[in-house]
Design a protein around this motif. Sequence first.
Motif, mmCIF file in Angstrom:
data_model
loop_
_atom_site.group_PDB
_atom_site.id
_atom_site.type_symbol
_atom_site.label_atom_id
_atom_site.label_comp_id
_atom_site.label_asym_id
_atom_site.label_seq_id
_atom_site.Cartn_x
_atom_site.Cartn_y
_atom_site.Cartn_z
ATOM 1 N N THR A 1 0.832 -1.210 0.000
ATOM 2 C CA THR A 1 0.000 0.000 0.000
ATOM 3 C C THR A 1 0.864 1.257 0.000
ATOM 4 O O THR A 1 0.375 2.357 -0.250
ATOM 5 N N GLN B 1 -10.314 1.730 2.252
ATOM 6 C CA GLN B 1 -9.509 0.598 1.806
ATOM 7 C C GLN B 1 -10.283 -0.260 0.811
ATOM 8 O O GLN B 1 -9.723 -0.753 -0.163
ATOM 9 N N ASP C 1 4.730 3.819 -6.881
ATOM 10 C CA ASP C 1 4.462 5.266 -6.825
ATOM 11 C C ASP C 1 4.326 5.834 -8.237
ATOM 12 O O ASP C 1 3.411 6.621 -8.525
ATOM 13 N N LYS D 1 2.455 2.437 2.685
ATOM 14 C CA LYS D 1 2.453 3.190 3.951
ATOM 15 C C LYS D 1 3.655 2.875 4.842
ATOM 16 O O LYS D 1 3.882 3.561 5.833
ATOM 17 N N TYR D 2 4.407 1.835 4.494
ATOM 18 C CA TYR D 2 5.598 1.492 5.281
ATOM 19 C C TYR D 2 6.839 1.780 4.451
ATOM 20 O O TYR D 2 7.170 1.035 3.529
ATOM 21 N N ARG D 3 7.534 2.835 4.796
ATOM 22 C CA ARG D 3 8.723 3.224 4.027
ATOM 23 C C ARG D 3 9.971 3.341 4.901
ATOM 24 O O ARG D 3 11.060 3.585 4.396
ATOM 25 N N ASP E 1 7.704 3.700 10.439
ATOM 26 C CA ASP E 1 6.338 3.469 9.954
ATOM 27 C C ASP E 1 5.737 2.162 10.460
ATOM 28 O O ASP E 1 4.532 1.934 10.327
ATOM 29 N N LYS F 1 2.487 1.823 12.552
ATOM 30 C CA LYS F 1 1.220 2.342 12.029
ATOM 31 C C LYS F 1 0.062 1.366 12.167
ATOM 32 O O LYS F 1 -1.099 1.758 12.057
ATOM 33 N N SER F 2 0.340 0.068 12.341
ATOM 34 C CA SER F 2 -0.745 -0.904 12.497
ATOM 35 C C SER F 2 -0.241 -2.129 13.229
ATOM 36 O O SER F 2 0.968 -2.304 13.424
ATOM 37 N N SER G 1 -4.115 4.437 -6.398
ATOM 38 C CA SER G 1 -3.293 4.108 -5.224
ATOM 39 C C SER G 1 -2.317 2.978 -5.530
ATOM 40 O O SER G 1 -2.502 2.195 -6.473
#
Length: 315
Positions: A220, A290, A254, A222-224, A228, A231-232, A263
């Motif tokens: 997704t 989502q 990206d 969101k983890y870079r 990060d 985050k979950s 996305s």
Amino acid sequence: MKKIKIGNTDLEVAPINLGGNVFGWTLDEKKSFEILDAFTAKGFNFIDTADMYSYWVDGGEGGQSETILGKWMKERGNRKDIVLATKVGGETGTHPVDTSKKHILEAVDKSLQRLQTDHIDLYYTHFDDEKTPVEETLEAYDEIIKAGKVRYIAASNISPERLEASFAASEKNGLPKYEALQPHYNLMEREGYESNYAALAKKYNLTVFPYWSLAAGFLTGKYRSKEDLNKSVRGGSVEKYLTDKGLGVIAALDKVAEKHNTSQATVSLAWLLAQPQIGAPIASATSESQLQTLFNAPELQLDAEDLALLNNASK
């Protein structure tokens, strides 16, 4: 929406398979119902669960996901509209991996009770104990298919050798054949499926439903960084992807996502849908935003340039 026919069955499914592992885990019953309502309202009909979900919440035998799904179908009166997949054989806090006839015959009745239905459309061998003769496992399936409890069978975490042996036993003994395969497959995990299973899927006309399609959320975007990971609750499981290769895949996602104004998750699922034999990637969702990324995937047509970029980054 164009439906996909599963293997040699008469089951037809929309091209996204909703993962039920979050029901009873990161989603309570009320929120699970909301996600299920939104998913089916868009014309999607394929839901995947397992008898072991979500045993890790309390270390018990699982069944929370099936229970929530069963209650939802009962309240909505929509069982006939759903293609329902669940699984047997997986390890829980109270039971080892087991594909014996005795276990399957007991487990299917428990699943049917939790799901509040008289039949399961697609019943997976979730994990293989690798000691039960494949003939015994298939004989159990034959019995429950003839009893009307299960319509068709499928395979998930089974070695290529045991999968081949299962088809040989089916052919020799007139036993049910697996119609679908659920492997671990995504842009970060290509080697295992492509080297060991892709040819078998083609040979036996197996429709493929990849699990962890978004690499536990890594795809997704969101983890870079290590920061990060908080985050979950799934953050810890993606740390292994924070490598040069992983960040290269994110960079490619990206670029393609920006090009199509969509996305990274949608692009990741669209890449899977562009691969041979893939029917419907499995992905879970904990919010309607989502869900929208899942809905968008079948609509996104990646071109040759997009696919080459993603393929090269994920080699």
